[in-house]
Design an enzyme around this catalytic site. Structure first.
Site, PDB file in Angstrom:
ATOM      1  N   SER A 124      -4.785   6.484   3.701  1.00 20.90           N
ATOM      2  CA  SER A 124      -3.705   6.095   2.786  1.00 20.90           C
ATOM      3  C   SER A 124      -3.525   7.154   1.711  1.00 20.90           C
ATOM      4  CB  SER A 124      -4.101   4.770   2.133  1.00 20.90           C
ATOM      5  OG  SER A 124      -3.315   4.531   0.986  1.00 20.90           O
ATOM      6  N   TYR A 148     -10.561  -0.875  -2.402  1.00 25.95           N
ATOM      7  CA  TYR A 148      -9.806  -0.616  -1.175  1.00 25.95           C
ATOM      8  C   TYR A 148      -9.669   0.896  -0.945  1.00 25.95           C
ATOM      9  CZ  TYR A 148      -5.546   0.421   1.427  1.00 25.95           C
ATOM     10  OH  TYR A 148      -4.633   0.994   2.283  1.00 25.95           O
ATOM     11  N   LYS A 152     -11.259   3.735   1.979  1.00 29.84           N
ATOM     12  CA  LYS A 152     -10.484   4.727   2.749  1.00 29.84           C
ATOM     13  C   LYS A 152     -11.081   6.127   2.567  1.00 29.84           C
ATOM     14  CE  LYS A 152      -7.368   2.049   4.563  1.00 29.84           C
ATOM     15  NZ  LYS A 152      -7.435   1.748   5.990  1.00 29.84           N
TER      16      LYS A 152
HETATM   17  C1  UD1 Z   1       0.247  -0.080  -2.573  1.00 26.91           C
HETATM   18  C2  UD1 Z   1      -1.219   0.116  -2.834  1.00 26.91           C
HETATM   19  C3  UD1 Z   1      -1.715   1.205  -1.942  1.00 26.91           C
HETATM   20  C4  UD1 Z   1      -1.433   0.863  -0.498  1.00 26.91           C
HETATM   21  C5  UD1 Z   1       0.062   0.631  -0.316  1.00 26.91           C
HETATM   22  C6  UD1 Z   1       0.382   0.133   1.071  1.00 26.91           C
HETATM   23  C7  UD1 Z   1      -1.618  -0.568  -5.146  1.00 26.91           C
HETATM   24  C8  UD1 Z   1      -1.911  -0.096  -6.536  1.00 26.91           C
HETATM   25  N1  UD1 Z   1      -1.449   0.411  -4.237  1.00 26.91           N
HETATM   26  O1  UD1 Z   1       0.957   1.091  -2.952  1.00 26.91           O
HETATM   27  O2  UD1 Z   1      -3.098   1.373  -2.153  1.00 26.91           O
HETATM   28  O3  UD1 Z   1      -1.862   1.905   0.347  1.00 26.91           O
HETATM   29  O4  UD1 Z   1       0.498  -0.359  -1.228  1.00 26.91           O
HETATM   30  O5  UD1 Z   1       1.746   0.014   1.242  1.00 26.91           O
HETATM   31  O6  UD1 Z   1      -1.535  -1.745  -4.858  1.00 26.91           O
HETATM   32  N2  UD1 Z   1       6.726  -3.210  -7.327  1.00 26.91           N
HETATM   33  C9  UD1 Z   1       7.503  -4.023  -8.128  1.00 26.91           C
HETATM   34  N3  UD1 Z   1       7.487  -5.373  -7.883  1.00 26.91           N
HETATM   35  C10 UD1 Z   1       6.730  -5.933  -6.876  1.00 26.91           C
HETATM   36  C11 UD1 Z   1       5.940  -5.077  -6.060  1.00 26.91           C
HETATM   37  C12 UD1 Z   1       5.950  -3.713  -6.316  1.00 26.91           C
HETATM   38  O7  UD1 Z   1       8.185  -3.555  -9.027  1.00 26.91           O
HETATM   39  O8  UD1 Z   1       6.766  -7.164  -6.709  1.00 26.91           O
HETATM   40  C13 UD1 Z   1       6.742  -1.743  -7.576  1.00 26.91           C
HETATM   41  C14 UD1 Z   1       5.405  -1.192  -7.994  1.00 26.91           C
HETATM   42  O9  UD1 Z   1       5.228  -1.303  -9.384  1.00 26.91           O
HETATM   43  C15 UD1 Z   1       5.528   0.265  -7.517  1.00 26.91           C
HETATM   44  C16 UD1 Z   1       6.417   0.154  -6.260  1.00 26.91           C
HETATM   45  O10 UD1 Z   1       7.080  -1.105  -6.356  1.00 26.91           O
HETATM   46  O11 UD1 Z   1       6.204   1.047  -8.459  1.00 26.91           O
HETATM   47  C17 UD1 Z   1       5.629   0.178  -4.976  1.00 26.91           C
HETATM   48  O12 UD1 Z   1       4.658  -0.852  -4.984  1.00 26.91           O
HETATM   49  P1  UD1 Z   1       3.900  -1.296  -3.632  1.00 26.91           P
HETATM   50  O13 UD1 Z   1       4.900  -1.632  -2.583  1.00 26.91           O
HETATM   51  O14 UD1 Z   1       2.919  -2.342  -4.007  1.00 26.91           O
HETATM   52  O15 UD1 Z   1       3.177   0.037  -3.163  1.00 26.91           O
HETATM   53  P2  UD1 Z   1       2.136   0.979  -3.964  1.00 26.91           P
HETATM   54  O16 UD1 Z   1       1.660   0.350  -5.207  1.00 26.91           O
HETATM   55  O17 UD1 Z   1       2.770   2.330  -4.071  1.00 26.91           O
END
Ligand code: UD1
Length: 333
Positions: A124, A148, A152
């Site tokens: 990842s 997590y 990895k």
């Molecule tokens: C997350 C994991 C990462 C994992 C990946 C798999 C964390 C910190 N990181 O990445 O380890 O490999 O998923 O896909 O959890 N967001 C919102 N509202 C929401 C959900 C997300 O605004 O309800 C935003 C987050 O703040 C971020 C972006 O969407 O800016 C992406 O979030 P997410 O889809 O959870 O992915 P990552 O955090 O990049």
């Protein structure tokens, strides 16, 4: 060629099975069905017209995996099985270390015992920690911020050490950016148990009306619209990357590391609007505080995968949203 896909009924695993079968590989899957459903096996068959041999096995119990190796001879293993929710891993570190580390070491013992020393590993982009600059290249400094991510990174090290100790071992470590999208049949996609943590599964639940609104976690990042920027990649592009990695793992011993991303970043709000466009559905949202552990921007430099595997992402954000919506409207309640 016969490929073992661990975690093959999960999100990325199931799409990879489809791609493998369509490219003519024989596919054997094991999964403990902890975070997936057995009907995925039938859906893979419906899409491809081909059989997957399925075993219910759990990596924590080495003997439960033995029949998989006893009854098949594999050319390579694609290893997806494991726990994958970053915030949950902070609450349950023992479960994460036990499942992902001990489970994978059990798997590797069987691989050694049965003479299959070729591993394509589901790593990842979280191994880059909080990236200081973008685009991210494979030789950037590595660190992790939760258990997590630590599993990895440690497993990357484990496979690297195997390849040093035993010249028959080869490992391709694939560092995924942010997979979204679904198979275009609408049959396979990402539908985690419980309230989703990741952005697209959450948007899909709001779109079908099972959650009231999206929380956008932070609009004060140093990005064009203030929301987080990520390298969203279509899950079928990711699946294709695994198939392209088979050539490498079966021909060149040693460790090979690749970013799988598109090389483009889109913000959370850009994803919301692209999804609205694709679905014709308004996604209500409100701005909430930043989420712990989040950072402003992450996107890949995917040029090494292109140069060495001949792989590059084909699908754009519009297609990712259209396919996600096709899956959501029929498969998510
Ligand atoms: C997350 C994991 C990462 C994992 C990946 C798999 C964390 C910190 N990181 O990445 O380890 O490999 O998923 O896909 O959890 N967001 C919102 N509202 C929401 C959900 C997300 O605004 O309800 C935003 C987050 O703040 C971020 C972006 O969407 O800016 C992406 O979030 P997410 O889809 O959870 O992915 P990552 O955090 O990049």
């Amino acid at each position: 060629m016969k490929i073992l896909v661990t975690g093959g009924t999960g999100y990325i695993g199931s799409h990879t099975c489809v791609e493998l079968l369509q490219k003519g590989y024989e596919v054997v899957v094991f999964d403990n069905l902890f975070n997936s459903q057995i009907d995925v096996v039938d859906k893979i068959k419906t899409i491809t017209g081909k059989e997957v041999k399925f075993y219910k096995a759990d990596m924590r119990d080495k003997e439960s995996m033995r029949p998989v190796f006893e009854e098949n001879t594999f050319d390579a293993v694609i290893h997806f099985a494991g726990l994958k929710c970053a915030p949950e891993s902070v609450e349950k570190p023992l479960e994460y270390y036990y499942n992902n580390m001990t489970g994978t070491l059990n798997l590797c013992e069987l691989m050694n015992e049965y003479g299959c020393k070729r591993m394509i590993f589901s790593s990842s982009a979280c191994v880059y920690g909080m990236p200081e600059t973008v685009p991210i290249k494979e030789d950037f400094p590595l660190s992790t911020i939760n258990p997590y991510g630590a599993t990895k990174l440690m497993l990357e090290r484990v496979f690297t050490d195997f390849c040093v100790a035993d010249k028959e071992w080869s490992a391709v470590l694939l560092r995924y950016f942010n997979p979204i999208g679904a198979h275009e049949s609408g049959l396979l996609g990402d539908n985690p148990n419980g309230i989703p943590n990741n952005l697209m599964p959450y948007i899909m639940r709001v779109a079908v009306g099972s959650l009231p609104e999206l929380s956008v976690c932070g609009d004060d990042y140093d990005t064009p619209d203030g929301t987080g920027v990520r390298d969203w990649i279509h899950v079928m592009d990711l699946a294709a990357g695994h198939v392209d990695a088979i050539r490498k793992v079966t021909s060149e011993p040693g460790t090979h590391i690749y970013n799988l991303g598109t090389g483009n970043g889109y913000s959370v709000l850009e994803v919301v609007h692209a999804f609205e466009e694709a679905s014709g559905i308004k996604i209500p949202y409100s701005i909430k505080p930043r989420r712990a552990g989040d950072y402003a921007t992450s996107y890949a430099d995917p040029s090494k995968a292109k140069a060495e595997l001949g792989w590059e992402a084909k699908y754009d954000l519009k297609k990712m949203c259209e396919d996600s919506w096709r899956f959501a409207k029929t498969q998510i309640k």
